[in-house]
Scaffold this motif. Sequence first.
Motif, short mmCIF file in Angstrom:
data_model
loop_
_atom_site.label_atom_id
_atom_site.label_comp_id
_atom_site.label_asym_id
_atom_site.label_seq_id
_atom_site.Cartn_x
_atom_site.Cartn_y
_atom_site.Cartn_z
N ILE A 194 0.86 -1.19 0.00
CA ILE A 194 0.00 0.00 0.00
C ILE A 194 0.90 1.24 0.00
N TYR A 206 -3.47 7.25 0.82
CA TYR A 206 -2.88 5.94 0.51
C TYR A 206 -3.59 5.34 -0.70
N HIS A 207 -2.80 4.58 -1.49
CA HIS A 207 -3.27 4.02 -2.75
C HIS A 207 -3.13 2.51 -2.71
N MET A 208 -4.23 1.81 -2.94
CA MET A 208 -4.25 0.36 -2.92
C MET A 208 -3.78 -0.21 -4.27
N SER A 211 -5.66 0.20 -7.87
CA SER A 211 -6.42 1.44 -8.01
C SER A 211 -5.88 2.24 -9.21
N GLU A 226 -4.53 -1.36 5.48
CA GLU A 226 -5.20 -0.05 5.43
C GLU A 226 -5.28 0.57 6.82
N ARG A 230 -4.20 4.30 7.95
CA ARG A 230 -5.10 5.24 8.63
C ARG A 230 -4.52 5.68 9.98
N ARG A 235 -5.57 8.89 4.31
CA ARG A 235 -6.93 8.51 3.93
C ARG A 235 -6.88 7.82 2.58
N SER A 236 -7.90 7.06 2.27
CA SER A 236 -7.94 6.32 1.03
C SER A 236 -8.07 7.25 -0.18
N SER A 237 -7.48 6.87 -1.29
CA SER A 237 -7.57 7.69 -2.51
C SER A 237 -9.00 7.72 -3.05
#
Length: 239
Positions: A194, A206-208, A211, A226, A230, A235-237
């Motif tokens: 990640i 953050y990028h999974m 994605s 994840e 956090r 935070r998630s993209s």
Amino acid sequence: MKSFVLLLISLLVLSGCTFPGTTDTGGTAGRTAVEVTDVIDGDTVKIIYDAKETTVRYLLVDTPETNHPRFGEQPLGPQATERNRELIEQAKQVEIEFDVGDRFDDYDRLLAYFYADGESIQEQLLEEGFARVAYIFPPNTRYVDEFRDAEAEAKDAEIGIWEFEDYSTDRGFNANAYEQTEVDGTDTADDCRIKGNINRSGNKIYHMPGSPSYEGTNPEQWFCTEQQARDAGFRSSGQ
């Protein structure tokens, strides 16, 4: 009368007697077989000594904590404890040896060198990277040179506590350095893939894997989960 007192004092000195209140420091290199009743952590155990259970702290070494009131469980603490337990439980005989200084520390723990079937437990923990040389208080320094040589071997091999830069310090163990090294040193081929990126606006994202923006992102940090991302303020993209 004066001559009698002087004669009495001379006899006491010659016979090796000590006056009440003096500290018994041992001063010999003799070893005594003991029964270990509990392994507390990598550098502390309990034994039967003088017919009672006594806590003993290993001389001249320090291992990461497992249940410290301030530090809690430190990285590699459980591994150091387990290795200490293995060395003791596999031995047919465990012995202790005192140095020439005080036998007890400020916490009323006995201070000693430990041997498993004649081999120094302290030296083995140092060689394998589970301990550092520490708490050097003269005159309890009989094996400090040998211990430093053992520590140097582990340092050169970069094993155990020496695998992670700045984890082992002169003041103890720095858990933050360990955790940061774990993240920064993660290879993208393993499970920690990640990507944590900070954009021009200062937002932590953050990028999974998989994605749309993953391949084009240059990460400042790598994360394994994840939740870990956090917890670090990212935070998630997709948000």
